[in-house]
Each structure stands twice: as C-alpha cells, then as structure tokens.
Design an enzyme around this catalytic site. Structure first.
Site, PDB file in Angstrom:
ATOM      1  N   ALA A 103      43.484  17.659 -32.208  1.00 36.11           N
ATOM      2  CA  ALA A 103      42.162  18.303 -32.240  1.00 36.11           C
ATOM      3  C   ALA A 103      41.528  18.305 -30.856  1.00 36.11           C
ATOM      4  O   ALA A 103      40.941  19.308 -30.424  1.00 36.11           O
ATOM      5  CB  ALA A 103      41.260  17.578 -33.239  1.00 36.11           C
ATOM      6  N   GLU A 119      54.634  19.129 -33.510  1.00 37.23           N
ATOM      7  CA  GLU A 119      54.279  18.455 -34.764  1.00 37.23           C
ATOM      8  C   GLU A 119      53.763  19.421 -35.818  1.00 37.23           C
ATOM      9  O   GLU A 119      54.054  19.272 -36.995  1.00 37.23           O
ATOM     10  CB  GLU A 119      53.215  17.383 -34.481  1.00 37.23           C
ATOM     11  CG  GLU A 119      52.874  16.537 -35.691  1.00 37.23           C
ATOM     12  CD  GLU A 119      51.913  15.408 -35.355  1.00 37.23           C
ATOM     13  OE1 GLU A 119      51.992  14.366 -36.006  1.00 37.23           O
ATOM     14  OE2 GLU A 119      51.088  15.578 -34.441  1.00 37.23           O
ATOM     15  N   LYS A 179      44.348  13.391 -31.515  1.00 28.87           N
ATOM     16  CA  LYS A 179      44.964  13.899 -30.277  1.00 28.87           C
ATOM     17  C   LYS A 179      45.062  15.416 -30.289  1.00 28.87           C
ATOM     18  O   LYS A 179      44.676  16.095 -29.337  1.00 28.87           O
ATOM     19  CB  LYS A 179      46.384  13.324 -30.115  1.00 28.87           C
ATOM     20  CG  LYS A 179      46.467  11.838 -29.897  1.00 28.87           C
ATOM     21  CD  LYS A 179      47.885  11.407 -29.583  1.00 28.87           C
ATOM     22  CE  LYS A 179      48.878  11.702 -30.692  1.00 28.87           C
ATOM     23  NZ  LYS A 179      48.605  10.982 -31.945  1.00 28.87           N
ATOM     24  N   ARG A 193      44.244   8.630 -10.928  1.00 26.32           N
ATOM     25  CA  ARG A 193      44.823   8.427  -9.602  1.00 26.32           C
ATOM     26  C   ARG A 193      43.889   8.888  -8.485  1.00 26.32           C
ATOM     27  O   ARG A 193      43.860   8.305  -7.399  1.00 26.32           O
ATOM     28  CB  ARG A 193      46.153   9.184  -9.513  1.00 26.32           C
ATOM     29  CG  ARG A 193      47.026   8.726  -8.348  1.00 26.32           C
ATOM     30  CD  ARG A 193      48.230   9.626  -8.174  1.00 26.32           C
ATOM     31  NE  ARG A 193      49.057   9.748  -9.341  1.00 26.32           N
ATOM     32  CZ  ARG A 193      50.035   8.896  -9.679  1.00 26.32           C
ATOM     33  NH1 ARG A 193      50.269   7.836  -8.920  1.00 26.32           N
ATOM     34  NH2 ARG A 193      50.753   9.101 -10.767  1.00 26.32           N
ATOM     35  N   GLY A 244      55.963   2.076 -19.486  1.00 21.21           N
ATOM     36  CA  GLY A 244      56.146   1.927 -18.055  1.00 21.21           C
ATOM     37  C   GLY A 244      56.183   3.228 -17.294  1.00 21.21           C
ATOM     38  O   GLY A 244      55.400   3.458 -16.362  1.00 21.21           O
TER      39      GLY A 244
END
Length: 466
Positions: free
Chosen positions: A224, A246, A222, A433, A391
């Site tokens: 990288a 992180e 993710k 979308r 959700g």
C-alpha cells in the site's frame, strides 16, 4: 517449402539479423534478452553467439563485435562459431536494429512450433503405446501445453496503466454483476487521499541512482505504501514501473481505485456489492488513473535480470523514471545460483538492484520482509538489524525505510511520540546514506487505501496543549 523446413520451422537469416543487431546497436540486446534463450536458435553457431552476448548483457559488460569476439575466445568457442570472419560477416549485414524486437518474437514463435512438433510426436507415441498408463499419457499432454504456454508468455506481462484500469474495471463490474451475497467466486461452503506524505522532507524525494529499501513485517502495508509512492510520482509526470511478484495486477488496480475515490467501501469493491454511487465513482477514478504514466508487470516469476531487461527497454524509450519491486524475497533467484546459500542469493539480488539503479540513473524502490525479532520487544518497534538476510541489504541500500503500525500490536499509543496508535503509521528512516534519519508519521484509513500526513485527533491535541 521443403519437407525439412515444415518439420523444423526455422529462419537462419532472421537469427543472424538478431545477433547482428545486438553487436551493432547497444540497446538491441535489452529489447530481446528476456524474449530469447540460446536454445531457441535453430542453428547451433547462432545459439552459441547469442549465449555469449546474453551473458555479457547480464554481467553489465559493453557489447560490440570486438568484445563479443573476446568473450567467445575466453569460452574457447571462437573457432567453433566461424572465427572473427563470421562475426564480421553477420554484423556487416545489419544496417539497423529497428525491428529487432519483432524479429525476436518471430524466432521465439518458430522455436515454440519446433517444440510443439517434437512434443506432439512424443505424445502420439505414448498414446499409441498401450503399455503406457492412460493417466500418464494425459499428464504428458498437459505438461507439454504448460511448457509451450510458459514460453509464449515470457515477455507479455507489461501493461499500461490504461490497460490495467480497463482490466481492473472489467473485474470490478464482473464482481458486481456476479455477486451473490458478497460471494463472487464458487461458494464452496454456502452459509445463507491524494495527500503526499512528508517523506520528501527527509529524503528530498527519490534520488536517481539510489536503492531504497522499504521493509516491514507481513500485513503492515508495504505494498500500500509503495503504491502511494508510485501514484504520487506518476501524478507529478514521472514514468514509474511496478513489478508485482506478490499480487495480481488487478488487485493493485483495486487499491489504486479505492485510493482515488472518496467513500467507496473496500469490502463492497471486493465482494462486488457496489451501489450506483460507488460504481460511478469507481468508473470515474479508473478514467483518471488511466492517464498516469505507470507500467505494471505482474509476472509471477521475475528475476533481477528480467527487471533489468524490461527497465532498460523502457528507459531507451524514455518511459522509466522510477522502479518499484514488490518484493525482494519473492524474486526468482534460480538463474543466479552457483552453490550459494539463501543469504548469498539475496546479496546478489540486492547488488544487481543497486547496479541497475546506477546504470539506468533512476531511483529503485525494493520492498523487503523483516524477520520476527521486533515482535519480541515491548513496543514491537523494528530495527535495521531485523532485515531478513540483512547484511547485504543494509550494505547496498542508500536508504532503508522501516514501516511500523503500533495498533497492529495492540498498543494504544506510539511509544516515542505518545500519539494514539489508531490510524497511525510510522516510517522509520533507519539508514540514509546522504541525509538525516528519523521518524515520519503518516495517517491512514482502516483499509490502508488512503494515506497522508498524520494529524492527531482534536481531543489529543487539547489534552496535550500547554
């Protein structure tokens, strides 16, 4: 100077200058919201007014003297702060909020000095009290220092790309100079491409106001992937802001350096064992990267309110075209808690991210973890339902990209394309979308520092040629 001012460093005029600027100029609160808290104001009335203004800012409300008056009235605090007359008096003293950020830093410093005085008195009393265990007394001093240093550094985490490259290069060279058989720290146990990805073919690029989720299981890439996108956008001239919860900034710098060099070994960089050629490449790459319009905030505790505050400040200066946050589940949500469970907290955070994207009119890329459900499938391929606390994330996102590397699961080929899995990555456009979904294949090197469009091996092409 009066004795009281020495014992309680404060400046009521400066406090009113900051509050007045926030009521007079719409952008002022964005510059100070992350630097000040209501308790940092010495005068209680000023603290109450700022608490109302800060709450309105975090709620996305318009701020002026009339709306602040209404907010205080709703809190039952309007008369306590001197009524509309006092608000008008404070606002009328301000001709310009040009120096509000500098004023806020002074107020924070005065607060820290007061805290230092109060805390030091308590620690002196504990030191003189022989009934207090000396270890506890020493622990109290350490706690006081940690508290004061934490307040000093609340808004000092932004660095320009030039600053980050300088700091990263300094660490690289320190590792080279201090390397001992690949060990650059304390030996506890001593034993003797710049090629853009084709995601734009589906997305048409990052759209202003869109919230894009980039999700994967741990170690899939993710960060990288996000760094590749940040560098590509910055190389095209777009100001990009990266919030890294992180990784330390210098570790991101390492990855950018490896991506910008041709044949520097990642393990050599990590261990400080660069040869002359590699070190020359790293230095040249750091110079090129320093010119990119990227800002990095690697504060270990970041909330969505912090991100919004910093982004609004940079946007007001024309220095925020895209935001990347790595990653959602590490975002501090303490300030958002009101007897909510974890899923509700994540829902609130993703909602704030979407509102921020629309408010600032910039694309926001939010990295997120996937749960373990995909690992129980034969091909371990992730689905949209694998999003942790999924959700709200799925609902608020305009696009959801799921990263997938079949080789990590011991698969020889990717199930759908039949491509060999070695060096293959897949971006699964699970939700879009405003466009189409589908799979985007990319190639990468073994250390995942270089990415580009996937080209199958020649022997595979020959085998599958018709």
């Amino acid at each position: 100077m009066k004795e009281k001012e020495i014992l309680n460093p404060q400046d009521a005029d400066l406090e009113e200058a900051v509050i007045g600027a926030c009521m007079v100029e719409s952008e002022a609160i964005a510059l100070v919201a992350d630097k000040l808290r209501p308790e940092m104001f010495y005068t209680e009335v000023n603290g109450m007014i700022f608490a109302a203004v800060q709450s309105m800012f975090h709620a996305g409300k318009k701020i002026d003297i009339l709306t602040v008056k209404s907010e205080l009235a709703a809190r039952g605090a309007l008369e306590k702060v001197g009524g509309p007359y006092n608000l008008t008096r404070i606002a009328s003293r301000i001709a310009s909020g040009t120096h509000v950020e500098y004023h806020a830093c002074i107020l924070r410093e005065l607060f820290i000095r007061r805290e230092m005085i109060i805390g030091s008195h308590k620690q002196l009393a504990a030191a003189a009290d022989e009934s207090v265990d000396i270890t506890d007394a020493l622990g109290g001093i350490h706690d006081l220092l940690d508290h004061l240093e934490g307040d000093m550094g609340t808004a000092d985490h932004l660095r320009t790309m030039g600053q980050l490259m300088e700091d990263t290069l300094a660490q690289v060279e320190t590792r080279v100079e201090g390397s001992r058989d690949g060990i650059t720290g304390i030996p506890i146990v001593h034993i003797g491409g710049d090629t853009p990805l084709s995601t734009d073919k589906l997305t048409s690029g990052g759209q202003r106001g869109d919230l894009t989720i980039i999700a994967a299981r741990p170690a899939v890439g993710k960060t990288a992937f996000a760094l590749h996108l940040a560098k590509t956008a910055a190389a095209a001239g777009y100001h990009t802001v990266v919030f890294s919860l992180e990784m330390q900034g210098e570790r991101l710098g390492d990855r950018w350096l490896l991506a910008a060099t041709e044949n520097v070994d990642a393990s050599h960089l990590r261990r400080g064992q660069l040869d002359t050629s590699e070190l020359r490449q790293v230095r040249e790459a750091s110079q090129r990267l320093s010119q990119l319009p990227i800002r990095i905030d690697d504060s270990s505790v970041v909330s969505m309110d912090h991100v919004r505050s910093v982004a609004r400040m940079l946007k007001s200066k024309g220095e925020c075209d895209m935001i990347i946050l790595d990653y959602l589940q590490l975002c501090d949500m303490k300030s958002d808690r009101n007897n909510r469970n974890r899923e509700q907290e994540v829902a609130q955070a993703t909602r704030k991210a979407k509102v921020m994207a629309k408010e600032l009119d910039v694309p926001v890329l939010l990295l997120s973890q996937l749960n373990r459900m995909s690992e129980g499938r034969p091909d371990c391929r992730p689905l949209l339902s694998d999003l942790r606390e999924s959700g709200a994330i799925e609902q608020d996102a305009d696009m959801v990209m799921l990263l997938y590397r079949p080789a990590l699961h011991g698969l020889k080929t990717e199930h759908k394309s039949k491509y060999p899995s070695e060096g293959l990555g897949v971006v699964i456009m699970a939700k879009h979308r405003n466009g189409e979904t589908g799979d985007i294949y990319f190639g990468h090197n073994s250390s995942l520092t270089k990415m580009g469009d996937y080209i199958p091996p020649e022997e595979w092409l020959m085998k599958h040629a018709k």
